[in-house]
Design a protein around this motif. Structure first.
Motif, PDB file in Angstrom:
ATOM      1  N   SER A 222     -15.159   2.675   4.151  1.00  0.00           N
ATOM      2  CA  SER A 222     -13.863   2.527   3.496  1.00  0.00           C
ATOM      3  C   SER A 222     -13.611   1.070   3.119  1.00  0.00           C
ATOM      4  O   SER A 222     -13.818   0.167   3.936  1.00  0.00           O
TER       5      SER A 222
ATOM      6  N   ASP B  27     -11.231  10.102  -1.968  1.00  0.00           N
ATOM      7  CA  ASP B  27     -10.337   8.945  -2.013  1.00  0.00           C
ATOM      8  C   ASP B  27     -10.062   8.439  -3.427  1.00  0.00           C
ATOM      9  O   ASP B  27      -8.952   8.024  -3.732  1.00  0.00           O
ATOM     10  N   SER B  28     -11.048   8.432  -4.284  1.00  0.00           N
ATOM     11  CA  SER B  28     -10.866   7.914  -5.643  1.00  0.00           C
ATOM     12  C   SER B  28     -10.722   9.027  -6.671  1.00  0.00           C
ATOM     13  O   SER B  28     -10.787   8.762  -7.875  1.00  0.00           O
TER      14      SER B  28
ATOM     15  N   GLU C 295       0.834  -1.199   0.000  1.00  0.00           N
ATOM     16  CA  GLU C 295       0.000   0.000   0.000  1.00  0.00           C
ATOM     17  C   GLU C 295       0.869   1.249   0.000  1.00  0.00           C
ATOM     18  O   GLU C 295       1.914   1.303   0.650  1.00  0.00           O
TER      19      GLU C 295
ATOM     20  N   LYS D 224     -14.934   6.401   4.309  1.00  0.00           N
ATOM     21  CA  LYS D 224     -14.246   6.717   3.059  1.00  0.00           C
ATOM     22  C   LYS D 224     -14.472   8.181   2.718  1.00  0.00           C
ATOM     23  O   LYS D 224     -15.603   8.657   2.702  1.00  0.00           O
TER      24      LYS D 224
ATOM     25  N   ASN E  79      -3.070   9.033   4.101  1.00  0.00           N
ATOM     26  CA  ASN E  79      -4.213   9.197   3.203  1.00  0.00           C
ATOM     27  C   ASN E  79      -5.127  10.314   3.696  1.00  0.00           C
ATOM     28  O   ASN E  79      -5.643  11.114   2.906  1.00  0.00           O
TER      29      ASN E  79
ATOM     30  N   LYS F 111     -10.625  -0.018   2.516  1.00  0.00           N
ATOM     31  CA  LYS F 111      -9.244  -0.293   2.926  1.00  0.00           C
ATOM     32  C   LYS F 111      -9.119  -0.548   4.418  1.00  0.00           C
ATOM     33  O   LYS F 111      -8.380  -1.441   4.842  1.00  0.00           O
ATOM     34  N   TRP F 112      -9.802   0.247   5.223  1.00  0.00           N
ATOM     35  CA  TRP F 112      -9.638   0.167   6.673  1.00  0.00           C
ATOM     36  C   TRP F 112     -10.972  -0.204   7.324  1.00  0.00           C
ATOM     37  O   TRP F 112     -11.997   0.429   7.071  1.00  0.00           O
ATOM     38  N   ASP F 113     -10.948  -1.218   8.167  1.00  0.00           N
ATOM     39  CA  ASP F 113     -12.163  -1.718   8.813  1.00  0.00           C
ATOM     40  C   ASP F 113     -12.745  -0.674   9.756  1.00  0.00           C
ATOM     41  O   ASP F 113     -12.009   0.004  10.499  1.00  0.00           O
TER      42      ASP F 113
ATOM     43  N   THR G 239      -0.674   5.049   4.397  1.00  0.00           N
ATOM     44  CA  THR G 239      -1.276   4.602   5.647  1.00  0.00           C
ATOM     45  C   THR G 239      -2.582   5.374   5.842  1.00  0.00           C
ATOM     46  O   THR G 239      -2.906   6.287   5.070  1.00  0.00           O
ATOM     47  N   PHE G 240      -3.312   5.027   6.883  1.00  0.00           N
ATOM     48  CA  PHE G 240      -4.545   5.748   7.159  1.00  0.00           C
ATOM     49  C   PHE G 240      -4.259   7.220   7.422  1.00  0.00           C
ATOM     50  O   PHE G 240      -4.984   8.103   6.943  1.00  0.00           O
TER      51      PHE G 240
END
Length: 501
Positions: free
Chosen positions: A246, A258-259, A30, A254, A37, A248-250, A33-34
């Motif tokens: 999100s 992000d996209s 990746e 999001k 990002n 990516k992260w539980d 990181t959270f």
């Protein structure tokens, strides 16, 4: 038929010599990181070109980043003018403003409860708080409302919103068990972090130093008076807010950016190239060296300025018939190509989030009113997702605030039922409503009362609507006269015409 399929498969493997696929393991690294990002999304929202340039030039973990516009480095002695469109901030602020402006009414079961909530809402500037929370949740991905008690500041519960970088969640089998709020304190040259653990029926405090080691709360003055609290009621004095989940992260949200990071980068590149081409497309003067302006004091040749007297010096010709003349030329810029690139880049940035019409961007001047309303569907979808979450979160926040208020006043937390309603966005114009409702009324499938309700909605009170219905019926001759009184034979009239018993 399963046995037949297995038999044919085995036969194909045996006679055709088909080899089964080998197990393959792929390692994906990746890029963010959270926290990194989250920083990137917040920088897009802040919209400072210098900050974006620093961030993308310092990302070493993303090899794709080298080709991005914001990480490009010019050659020696050259410069690149990098312009940021400001579109990310406009998108978020517009969506938050649309949703907050559409809040219709917020009601609690009892009249007394409504009065108490009005006082709490006014003390916390609730409408402004909600708009800020929506903005932060769209940018950072999630956040949480925190309800606390501090009688030195207010006699009502204090409602705050913590952004994603300052909040964490503990879930058990998909159920929220605890919210952890983080606060930084500076004590001299040292930094401390206070974690507030908000669970069901309790609030606990722990203080950590810059190395992550727990220290006593009395270490700094700001936390010296804090004590763990237990209260009645099986509820948490905090409400999480998350619009999109999100991938990516539980258990985290999001961001709406992000996209879209690469799309924003491409849009900024198109705008910067466009402006750079306009600058390069100015008239250039080719001046013989003998005619170049000179410094009055030293006699040195003046350097050209790109904003006033841009020129290029050329050598003087020694030919007999040479003429030292100033030559002026201007580049032919293909503006249509830049406009088309700009339109495509805007479309990539806004796809799936909001329509250009919502932001006041008219990419096609020939669109009629109906086409413009069709474009609003993207905005309606995003707004619908936000409203759906707020319809659940805001009533829960109000109910929790009222229970905390009971705790503050030494009462057992009561049971409250709050509800919120939102108005309609991008509703059709009044003339379209008149046409549709008029047709339905003329076909006999809609009553006068329903027609008036559809026509005026919340713009008229129930009393005014009833008067309007009465006027319409009077104009149409649809009057109901009172039933005449029948005189019984055992009754007679007195001199005034009244009935005597």
């Amino acid at each position: 038929m399963g046995w037949l399929k297995d038999m044919l498969t085995k036969a194909a493997v045996r006679y055709l010599n088909v080899q089964p696929a080998m197990q393959m393991q792929v390692t994906i690294t990746e890029a963010y990181t959270f926290e990194s990002n989250l920083m990137r999304n917040r920088l897009w929202f802040r919209g400072e070109p210098y900050e974006l340039d620093q961030f993308f030039k310092n990302i070493s973990s993303d090899p794709v980043n080298k080709a991005r516009f914001w990480s490009a480095t010019p050659s020696k002695d050259l410069s690149i003018r990098k312009i940021h469109s400001g579109l990310p901030e406009i998108i978020v602020n517009t969506l938050a403003g649309i949703v907050v402006a559409d809040i219709d009414k917020l009601e609690i079961g009892g009249n007394d409860d409504n009065e108490v909530w009005d006082s709490i809402a006014e003390d916390n500037k609730f409408e402004t708080l909600i708009e800020e929370a929506i903005t932060e949740a769209l940018v950072a991905g999630d956040g949480s409302f925190k309800i606390s008690i501090d009688e030195t500041i207010s006699k009502y519960p204090i409602i705050e919103f913590y952004t994603a970088e300052n909040v964490d969640y503990v879930y058990t089998r998909g159920r929220l068990q605890e919210i952890q709020f983080s606060n930084l304190y500076q004590n001299g040259s040292k930094t401390y972090r206070l974690i507030e653990y908000y669970g069901k029926g309790y609030v606990r405090y722990k203080l950590y130093d810059s190395y992550g080691k727990e220290v006593p709360l009395t270490t700094i003055q700001d936390t010296a008076d804090l004590e763990d609290v237990a209260f009645k009621g099986n509820f948490i004095m905090g409400i999480p807010l998350m619009f999109f989940k999100s991938p990516k992260w539980d258990n985290r949200g999001k961001s709406i950016f992000d996209s879209k990071s690469d799309s924003f980068d491409a849009l900024d590149e198109v705008i910067s190239q466009w402006i750079d081409a306009i600058r390069d497309g100015r008239v250039v003067k080719y001046i013989p060296e003998d005619l170049v302006p000179k410094n009055d004091q030293t006699g040195e040749l003046l350097k050209p300025n790109p904003f006033d007297n841009k020129f290029i010096k050329i050598g003087s010709s020694l030919q007999e018939d040479a003429k030292n003349e100033i030559d002026m030329k201007q580049a032919d810029i293909k503006y249509e190509a830049y406009v088309e690139s700009y339109s495509n880049a805007i479309d990539m940035c806004l796809q799936g989030i909001v329509s250009p019409s919502t932001l006041g961007i008219d990419l096609k001047k020939t669109d009629n009113a109906e086409a413009q309303r069709e474009k609003e569907k993207a905005t309606l979808y995003t707004r619908g997702k936000i409203v759906k979450v707020l319809t659940s979160v805001i009533p829960k926040l109000v109910e929790t605030a009222l229970m905390v208020n009971d705790t503050l006043n030494n009462k057992a937390p009561g049971e409250y039922e709050a509800s919120i309603s939102f108005g309609e966005y991008a509703s059709p114009s009044f003339d379209n409503v008149v046409e549709i409702v008029g047709k339905a009324k003329s076909y006999g499938v809609m009553s006068v009362e329903k027609a008036v309700e559809e026509m005026y909605g919340d713009t008229m009170t129930d009393k005014d609507k009833a008067l309007e219905v009465q006027r319409i019926k009077e104009q149409n001759g649809d009057m109901q006269a009172e039933e005449p009184k029948v005189i019984d034979t055992n009754q007679d009239l007195n001199n005034n015409g009244d009935i005597n018993e």
